[in-house]
Design an enzyme around this catalytic site. Structure first.
Site, PDB file in Angstrom:
ATOM      1  CB  SER A 141      -0.935   0.010   1.217  1.00 44.66           C
ATOM      2  OG  SER A 141      -0.192  -0.049   2.426  1.00 44.66           O
ATOM      3  CG  HIS A 174       8.075  -3.062   3.947  1.00 48.70           C
ATOM      4  ND1 HIS A 174       7.530  -4.000   4.802  1.00 48.70           N
ATOM      5  CD2 HIS A 174       7.035  -2.588   3.196  1.00 48.70           C
ATOM      6  CE1 HIS A 174       6.220  -4.091   4.585  1.00 48.70           C
ATOM      7  NE2 HIS A 174       5.907  -3.247   3.613  1.00 48.70           N
ATOM      8  CB  SER A 176       3.051  -4.789   3.162  1.00 49.10           C
ATOM      9  OG  SER A 176       2.982  -3.772   4.118  1.00 49.10           O
ATOM     10  CG  PHE A 177      -2.665  -3.191   1.740  1.00 48.86           C
ATOM     11  CD1 PHE A 177      -3.851  -2.766   2.328  1.00 48.86           C
ATOM     12  CD2 PHE A 177      -2.655  -3.463   0.376  1.00 48.86           C
ATOM     13  CE1 PHE A 177      -5.007  -2.631   1.575  1.00 48.86           C
ATOM     14  CE2 PHE A 177      -3.803  -3.317  -0.383  1.00 48.86           C
ATOM     15  CZ  PHE A 177      -4.986  -2.907   0.223  1.00 48.86           C
ATOM     16  CG  ASP A 233       9.615  -4.375   7.366  1.00 52.99           C
ATOM     17  OD1 ASP A 233       9.370  -3.151   7.316  1.00 52.99           O
ATOM     18  OD2 ASP A 233       8.899  -5.227   6.818  1.00 52.99           O
TER      19      ASP A 233
END
Length: 285
Positions: A38, A256, A107-108, A228
């Site tokens: 995101s 990340h 992630s998202f 991260d």
């Protein structure tokens, strides 16, 4: 959304859950759907461009721009939440006639993949979660900066430093490219509507119930960068403890961007993990 006709970010257009959806569809074999993160200006291609070609040698790779992101449609009401994004992802599978896929979420996108597997377990064969949300944690400074991004080249340069451990990746050209992506017509407007402050509530919205996570039957590969700054490693440690049939791989000297900073290793790990299911299916036939 308008883009140069020769842009690699443009795949093909389908209608999923009633929304025009840009997606990449490459390769043959058992399908794997990849759900992006995101970050501001993100698209499926920007997120997965280094690993799609390798994964597509062995399987059919489906990588959509999720609702409100990239070159997919933005809903008029500008309402975004986990439930709506999961419905959109299922709409992609339905439109493509895919009864079951392997599912990779970043992630998202990991939070969405986890929720989809919980709500529609028969639609998922194996699950891969990379730097994933999906459990609640105190929002990090890095994630707050990502979701609170206000468009400027300086802000984008700072965010690139949050994402990557390897600072040699942070060229002026990359910062300029990602900044320009974030200010395309409609991009910043929809992004600003997704995660308004206070942003802890969006971490919590993307989190699934822990008992539901414990009940997951799927073989799950969890990947995380040790350094991260956006999603804490503790989130993946917790997911690993909750998901019985899981394995956790931690990349040292990695932020990340696991799929970018360690693209070859990422693709190899995912391919090996999914190949196990291919071989098991071949043995049963």
């Amino acid at each position: 959304m308008n883009a140069p006709v020769d842009s690699p970010e443009i795949g093909r257009e389908i209608t999923a859950a009633g929304y025009r959806t840009n997606l990449h569809d490459q390769g043959n074999g058992f399908p794997v759907m990849m759900i992006h993160g995101s970050g501001p200006g993100v698209t499926a291609w920007a997120n997965w461009r280094l690993v799609i070609p390798e994964l597509a040698k062995h399987r059919r790779v489906i990588a959509p721009d999720m609702l409100g992101f990239g070159y997919s449609e933005r809903p008029d009401d500008q309402v975004y939440n986990r439930e709506r994004w999961v419905k959109h992802a299922i709409g992609v599978l339905d439109e493509l006639g895919l009864e079951q896929v392997d599912l990779v979420g970043n992630s998202f996108g990991g939070g969405l993949a986890l929720a989809l597997a919980i709500e529609h377990p028969h639609r998922v064969r194996r699950l891969v979660l990379m730097g994933s949300v999906g459990v609640s944690f105190p929002i990090t400074k890095g994630l707050d900066e990502v979701w609170g991004y206000e468009a400027s080249l300086e802000n984008m340069r700072r965010l690139m430093g949050v994402f990557a451990y390897d600072k040699s990746l942070l060229t002026d050209e990359l910062a300029e490219m990602r900044y320009q992506a974030s200010i395309r017509p409609g991009f910043q407007e929809s992004f600003s509507a997704m995660f308004p402050a206070p942003r802890q509530r969006w971490v919590d919205n993307l989190a699934s119930n822990e008992e539901d996570i414990r009940a997951l039957p799927h073989e799950t590969l969890i990947l995380h960068g040790r350094e991260d700054q956006v999603i804490p490693l503790e989130a993946s440690l917790k997911l690993s403890g909750l998901i019985e049939r899981s394995q956790l791989h931690v990349f040292g000297r990695c932020g990340h961007w696991t799929q970018i900073e360690h693209a070859d290793r990422f693709a190899r790990l995912v391919n090996d993990f999914l190949n196990e299911a291919d071989q098991a299916a071949a043995g049963d036939s």
